[in-house]
Scaffold this motif. Structure first.
Motif, PDB file in Angstrom:
ATOM      1  N   ILE A   1      -6.008  -9.499  -4.702  1.00 35.61           N
ATOM      2  CA  ILE A   1      -5.340  -8.310  -4.155  1.00 35.61           C
ATOM      3  C   ILE A   1      -6.345  -7.170  -4.039  1.00 35.61           C
ATOM      4  N   LEU A   2      -7.107  -6.921  -5.099  1.00 29.74           N
ATOM      5  CA  LEU A   2      -8.055  -5.811  -5.099  1.00 29.74           C
ATOM      6  C   LEU A   2      -9.116  -5.970  -4.018  1.00 29.74           C
ATOM      7  N   ALA A   3      -9.569  -7.197  -3.764  1.00 26.18           N
ATOM      8  CA  ALA A   3     -10.552  -7.426  -2.711  1.00 26.18           C
ATOM      9  C   ALA A   3      -9.967  -7.082  -1.341  1.00 26.18           C
ATOM     10  N   GLN A   4      -8.735  -7.506  -1.100  1.00 25.25           N
ATOM     11  CA  GLN A   4      -8.086  -7.202   0.175  1.00 25.25           C
ATOM     12  C   GLN A   4      -7.851  -5.701   0.329  1.00 25.25           C
ATOM     13  N   VAL A   5      -7.413  -5.068  -0.735  1.00 24.50           N
ATOM     14  CA  VAL A   5      -7.130  -3.638  -0.697  1.00 24.50           C
ATOM     15  C   VAL A   5      -8.405  -2.840  -0.452  1.00 24.50           C
ATOM     16  N   ALA A   6      -9.517  -3.261  -1.033  1.00 22.95           N
ATOM     17  CA  ALA A   6     -10.785  -2.556  -0.815  1.00 22.95           C
ATOM     18  C   ALA A   6     -11.157  -2.576   0.665  1.00 22.95           C
ATOM     19  N   GLY A   7     -11.016  -3.728   1.317  1.00 22.35           N
ATOM     20  CA  GLY A   7     -11.299  -3.816   2.747  1.00 22.35           C
ATOM     21  C   GLY A   7     -10.353  -2.959   3.566  1.00 22.35           C
TER      22      GLY A   7
ATOM     23  N   ALA B   1      -8.699  -0.281   2.496  1.00 23.54           N
ATOM     24  CA  ALA B   1      -8.973   1.128   2.208  1.00 23.54           C
ATOM     25  C   ALA B   1     -10.121   1.646   3.067  1.00 23.54           C
ATOM     26  N   ALA B   2     -11.148   0.819   3.240  1.00 19.06           N
ATOM     27  CA  ALA B   2     -12.289   1.223   4.064  1.00 19.06           C
ATOM     28  C   ALA B   2     -11.918   1.258   5.542  1.00 19.06           C
ATOM     29  N   ALA B   3     -11.290   0.205   6.028  1.00 20.84           N
ATOM     30  CA  ALA B   3     -11.005   0.090   7.458  1.00 20.84           C
ATOM     31  C   ALA B   3      -9.909   1.035   7.935  1.00 20.84           C
ATOM     32  N   ASP B   4      -8.862   1.194   7.121  1.00 21.64           N
ATOM     33  CA  ASP B   4      -7.695   1.940   7.584  1.00 21.64           C
ATOM     34  C   ASP B   4      -7.518   3.323   6.969  1.00 21.64           C
ATOM     35  N   HIS B   5      -8.161   3.556   5.827  1.00 23.44           N
ATOM     36  CA  HIS B   5      -8.007   4.854   5.169  1.00 23.44           C
ATOM     37  C   HIS B   5      -9.328   5.602   5.027  1.00 23.44           C
TER      38      HIS B   5
ATOM     39  N   CYS C   1       0.825  -1.209   0.000  1.00 24.65           N
ATOM     40  CA  CYS C   1       0.000   0.000   0.000  1.00 24.65           C
ATOM     41  C   CYS C   1       0.860   1.260   0.000  1.00 24.65           C
ATOM     42  N   GLY C   2       2.005   1.209   0.656  1.00 25.78           N
ATOM     43  CA  GLY C   2       2.893   2.365   0.702  1.00 25.78           C
ATOM     44  C   GLY C   2       3.384   2.817  -0.659  1.00 25.78           C
ATOM     45  N   ASP C   3       3.273   1.962  -1.668  1.00 28.28           N
ATOM     46  CA  ASP C   3       3.642   2.362  -3.030  1.00 28.28           C
ATOM     47  C   ASP C   3       2.655   3.378  -3.596  1.00 28.28           C
ATOM     48  N   VAL C   4       1.447   3.410  -3.029  1.00 28.25           N
ATOM     49  CA  VAL C   4       0.405   4.322  -3.493  1.00 28.25           C
ATOM     50  C   VAL C   4       0.060   5.352  -2.418  1.00 28.25           C
ATOM     51  N   VAL C   5       0.042   4.924  -1.159  1.00 26.20           N
ATOM     52  CA  VAL C   5      -0.269   5.802  -0.030  1.00 26.20           C
ATOM     53  C   VAL C   5       0.982   5.908   0.843  1.00 26.20           C
ATOM     54  N   PRO C   6       1.761   6.980   0.678  1.00 26.85           N
ATOM     55  CA  PRO C   6       3.000   7.116   1.443  1.00 26.85           C
ATOM     56  C   PRO C   6       2.762   6.964   2.950  1.00 26.85           C
ATOM     57  N   GLY C   7       3.632   6.183   3.570  1.00 26.90           N
ATOM     58  CA  GLY C   7       3.554   5.987   5.010  1.00 26.90           C
ATOM     59  C   GLY C   7       2.764   4.775   5.452  1.00 26.90           C
ATOM     60  N   CYS C   8       2.011   4.166   4.548  1.00 29.31           N
ATOM     61  CA  CYS C   8       1.244   2.975   4.911  1.00 29.31           C
ATOM     62  C   CYS C   8       2.150   1.751   4.799  1.00 29.31           C
TER      63      CYS C   8
END
Length: 57
Positions: free
Chosen positions: A25-31, A33-37, A6-13
């Motif tokens: 990957i996209l399914a995990q990232v969607a979850g 993104a909602a929970a942590d971002h 995620c840090g490749d797209v959202v610095p610091g993550c």
């Protein structure tokens, strides 16, 4: 296997994800993104950024 940091797209993550394919990957990232971002609706441009940074695991 594929992976995404995620840090490749959202610095610091520091989260990273591994799955058999891009859709996993996209399914995990969607979850994440909602929970942590706080992104309940992931914009198409962000999905494209994620896709561009998915690499073989």
């Amino acid at each position: 296997m594929k992976s995404f940091a995620c840090g490749d797209v959202v610095p610091g993550c520091g989260r990273s994800f591994t799955a058999a394919d891009e859709s996993g990957i996209l399914a995990q990232v969607a979850g994440h993104a909602a929970a942590d971002h706080g992104l309940t609706d992931v914009p198409p441009a962000l999905v494209e950024q994620v896709r561009a940074h998915i690499v073989p695991a």
